[in-house]
Scaffold this active site. Sequence first.
Site: not given
Ligand code: ZN
Length: 523
Positions: A280-281, A284, A317
Amino acid sequence: MPPSAQLPAAYTELASYLERGATLQSVAALISWDQETYMPPAAAAHRAEQSSLLASLVHQRRTDPRIGELLGSLEGDAALSEKGSAELAACVREARRDYDLATKLPESLVAELAKVGSQAQEAWKHAREKSDFSAFAPWLEKMLDLTRQKAKCYGGAGGGAGGGSGDLYDALLDEYEPGMTAAQVEAIFTPLRARLTDLVTRVRETKAKVDTKVLDVKVDPAKQHAFGLRVLGAMGFDLEAGRLDTTAHPFCTGIAPGDTRLTTRYKGDRWTDALYGTMHEGGHGIYEQGLPKLAAGRRQAYFGTPLADAISLGIHESQSRMWENLVGRSKPFWKWALPIAQETFGKGLSKFGVKDMYAAVNTVTPSLIRVEADETTYNMHVMIRFELERALISGSLKVADLPGEWNARYKDYLGIKVPDDRRGCLQDVHWSFGLIGYFPTYTLGNLYAAQFWDKINDDIPDLSKQIAKGKFLALKDWLNDSIHRHGRRYRAGELCKKITGKELSAEPLLRHLTEKAEAVYGI
Ligand code: ZN
């Protein structure tokens, strides 16, 4: 962007002002990262002073009247779009927005928000550990008060940000998702909630049980870290220009060109939690690294300007959720990743196959903690926070009543009982920082991600085959080219339409979640 020799002088000067402000801001980001990772507890009081002073200095830079003069001159230059480019015009438009928002806030309020936010974050950490909401309540009260003042300055009382709706919450949401209002979010969330509730009910009523033993295999955190780095590298996250550390609450911060930092958290069990935190990170981080921050020889024309900045938190996101869910929870991903996990983690995983992994990471199980929630129920966690923070800002919900209201909604929407505030309304850091209007962007991200994913699969028909071989470059290149390289040239809605030809819709996400639940549960 035209060659720098042809750039209007006012633009070059503006870019230089913006770059200096952004450089100072990168120092603030660095000490904030340090506070979350390695700072000793006794440094907290002085760190609050440092954060506050830096916030004041950054604010002074961002509100320098010279920026206003330069913007005025560029806006008055009728030939600007011919001389420059659409990018340059977008840069001036977005720099104007930032300048107008910044000049609406008095420096004293900015410093106070940073100082109290830093103290409230410490109070939250202790309150969460002890599950003691009453210790955090006065700090939340203070942050809400300061956040309301901020929203009023932005024009929540009429005009300005939030489209002048007069809603304080709109002014806050607009900071994270420019141009979007609470009413628009509600219009998307209300039917989404109804259809997700139906899906969750169908799953709960089925007799089918999914075996999740593969997630219970105990894995040493150091091995989890090594596996996470291997996956990040394959995704195309540049580890020479970033790092991965451990925190209570996973996050990504794009500090400066060449410096994007990710964090995750390791537990002895549920090893996939750390992996999905990392992916997830990492999503980003790949967005941050893909922004045109360092244009060779013309650095000032990019870093610090809106062309080197992300569009909105919803779009940010969409990148993290895409890697975490659409890639990381797919069968092709596990075809590639499971043998590597088995090799890295040793015996415990050897008896499990791709089908076991796929089913285990795609269960639909109402749970207490947002960041560990499954892909479907995650959105319910977000909707609860959206409703509660809106009520807190308007004053219709009192701080003292927050735990009760929180618990009631978890019972109502997810059918679960919250045993304590640590696993209830104290679980997220956001409100302690004054990040209100931020939560809905998580679900907006899921919606954007699913809609982009359909288009990506049209454009790269053998994407699944590539992922099954651990080849993620075509996907990363598509994201770099279609989204990252534009900086803030387009607004979120505009970008969505440009890429997919349609307005943002809940249909692609609902279809994806329904197909998955049907495959896993045979419903
Ligand atoms: Zn996030």
